[in-house]
Design an enzyme around this catalytic site. Sequence first.
Site, mmCIF file in Angstrom:
data_model
loop_
_atom_site.group_PDB
_atom_site.id
_atom_site.type_symbol
_atom_site.label_atom_id
_atom_site.label_comp_id
_atom_site.label_asym_id
_atom_site.label_seq_id
_atom_site.Cartn_x
_atom_site.Cartn_y
_atom_site.Cartn_z
ATOM 1 N N CYS A 92 0.890 -1.332 0.082
ATOM 2 C CA CYS A 92 0.088 -0.201 0.082
ATOM 3 C C CYS A 92 0.812 1.364 0.010
ATOM 4 O O CYS A 92 0.248 2.390 -0.066
ATOM 5 C CB CYS A 92 -0.776 -0.046 1.178
ATOM 6 S SG CYS A 92 -1.912 -1.668 1.377
ATOM 7 N N HIS A 373 -9.237 2.058 -2.728
ATOM 8 C CA HIS A 373 -8.089 1.735 -2.320
ATOM 9 C C HIS A 373 -7.361 0.747 -3.310
ATOM 10 O O HIS A 373 -7.307 -0.521 -3.263
ATOM 11 C CB HIS A 373 -7.976 1.157 -0.862
ATOM 12 C CG HIS A 373 -6.608 0.739 -0.589
ATOM 13 N ND1 HIS A 373 -5.287 1.322 -1.008
ATOM 14 C CD2 HIS A 373 -6.294 -0.198 0.147
ATOM 15 C CE1 HIS A 373 -4.184 0.722 -0.566
ATOM 16 N NE2 HIS A 373 -4.885 -0.300 0.274
ATOM 17 N N CYS A 403 -0.144 2.817 6.229
ATOM 18 C CA CYS A 403 0.029 1.616 6.504
ATOM 19 C C CYS A 403 0.203 0.487 5.433
ATOM 20 O O CYS A 403 -0.302 0.698 4.246
ATOM 21 C CB CYS A 403 -0.668 0.940 7.771
ATOM 22 S SG CYS A 403 -2.515 0.613 6.862
#
Length: 417
Positions: A92, A373, A403
């Site tokens: 990510c 996302h 994160c």
Amino acid sequence: MSNNSRRTAIIGGMRTPFVKAGGPFRHLDPLKLSSHAVRGLLERFALDPQKVERLVWGRVIHDPRISNLAREIVFDLKLPARIHADLVSNNCITGIHALVAVADAIAAGHCEVGLAGGVESMSNTPLLFGREATRIFTDAALTKALGDRLKILTQLRPRHFKPQALGVKEPSTGLSMGEHAEISAKHWQIARREQDEIALRSHQRAAAATRDGRLKAEIFPLDGLDHDTLVRGDTSLDKLAKLPPVFDRGASGTITAGNASALTDGASALLLMSEERAAKEGLKVLAFVKAVEFAAIDPGDGLLMAPAVAVPRLLRRTGLTLEQMDIVEMHEAFGAQVACNLKAWEQGWQEEAIGRVDPEKLNPLGSSIAVGHPFGATGTRIVTTLANEMARRDARYGLVSICAAGAMAAALILERP
């Protein structure tokens, strides 16, 4: 980066709409999504492609048929072939790695104009054969004699033709990210309602920012869509409370489809320049990259808890405080992960406490739970949203916290003069 006199300026970003996987962009592969975002960026800032010197692109779910997606973007858009283009990947925080690669090149004097970004098409993840079937097909392909090849292929059985989807579990722990988030929620005593409240706030703010045009301003419409389709401005705590937990299905489960980010298709691109080149081109600078911090911890301490280390270290290194941050953009993998890290910042954990975040400063336009996302695109999407909002408010400092799987994190500070 923070001690280098050659500052990296963020000129702006553009992206595709973010949509739910399996939805309207399921026919678009990562290259098409990526090229669209880059094309939108060049058009939005009327940038002559001949001036681009570097392109760094991110992707998490890899397609072995295109090993360097960044270079294919150059060819697909018929950009100058001399552009150095490379691919980065780190879950990510991939988009932040892309940004840092370009910023470091600018700081070192290797280039003055660069593009950074990333993509994910969760609608088009590769399906794999099992190891046994792969071995048979490989042996057959490497055998020259037709008879020998056919003999090897006779080993195939119906079970060998069942495709395997890419795994979602952490190789180091055997648990999914959601299962890890549930463990952290229990450890930090984060209630289901608090997670739902984070999700509700994300949707409400993203809906408001869509209506007033702030989020739409960073979107290059695609296939008739000019907005993110995951935003649910009409949701409520009652609606969220009715959703069943998906990782711990027992009475103690707290994470649902409503307080977690969804699988998403989308791409995001960012235009970076040296401060001097931006002035020469007459382009407005939204913000400058002040400093970046990456951190990694033991997954057993909390797979998504590395922001509790990265952000305090970054603030300490720059001599700034959390209170000085006018806007805090925290990636919302899960409402639980947001709440856990906020609590760790306030109480102190593996680093000293840095204080409490004012809820009004946190994700003012919503974030990943509502917006979506796409793994490789999230970093530059968040930076784009933050830089635009800082310019609107004439804010001095903005903080990014993301994160990542593998128990890692990235933190970044933007500043305006």
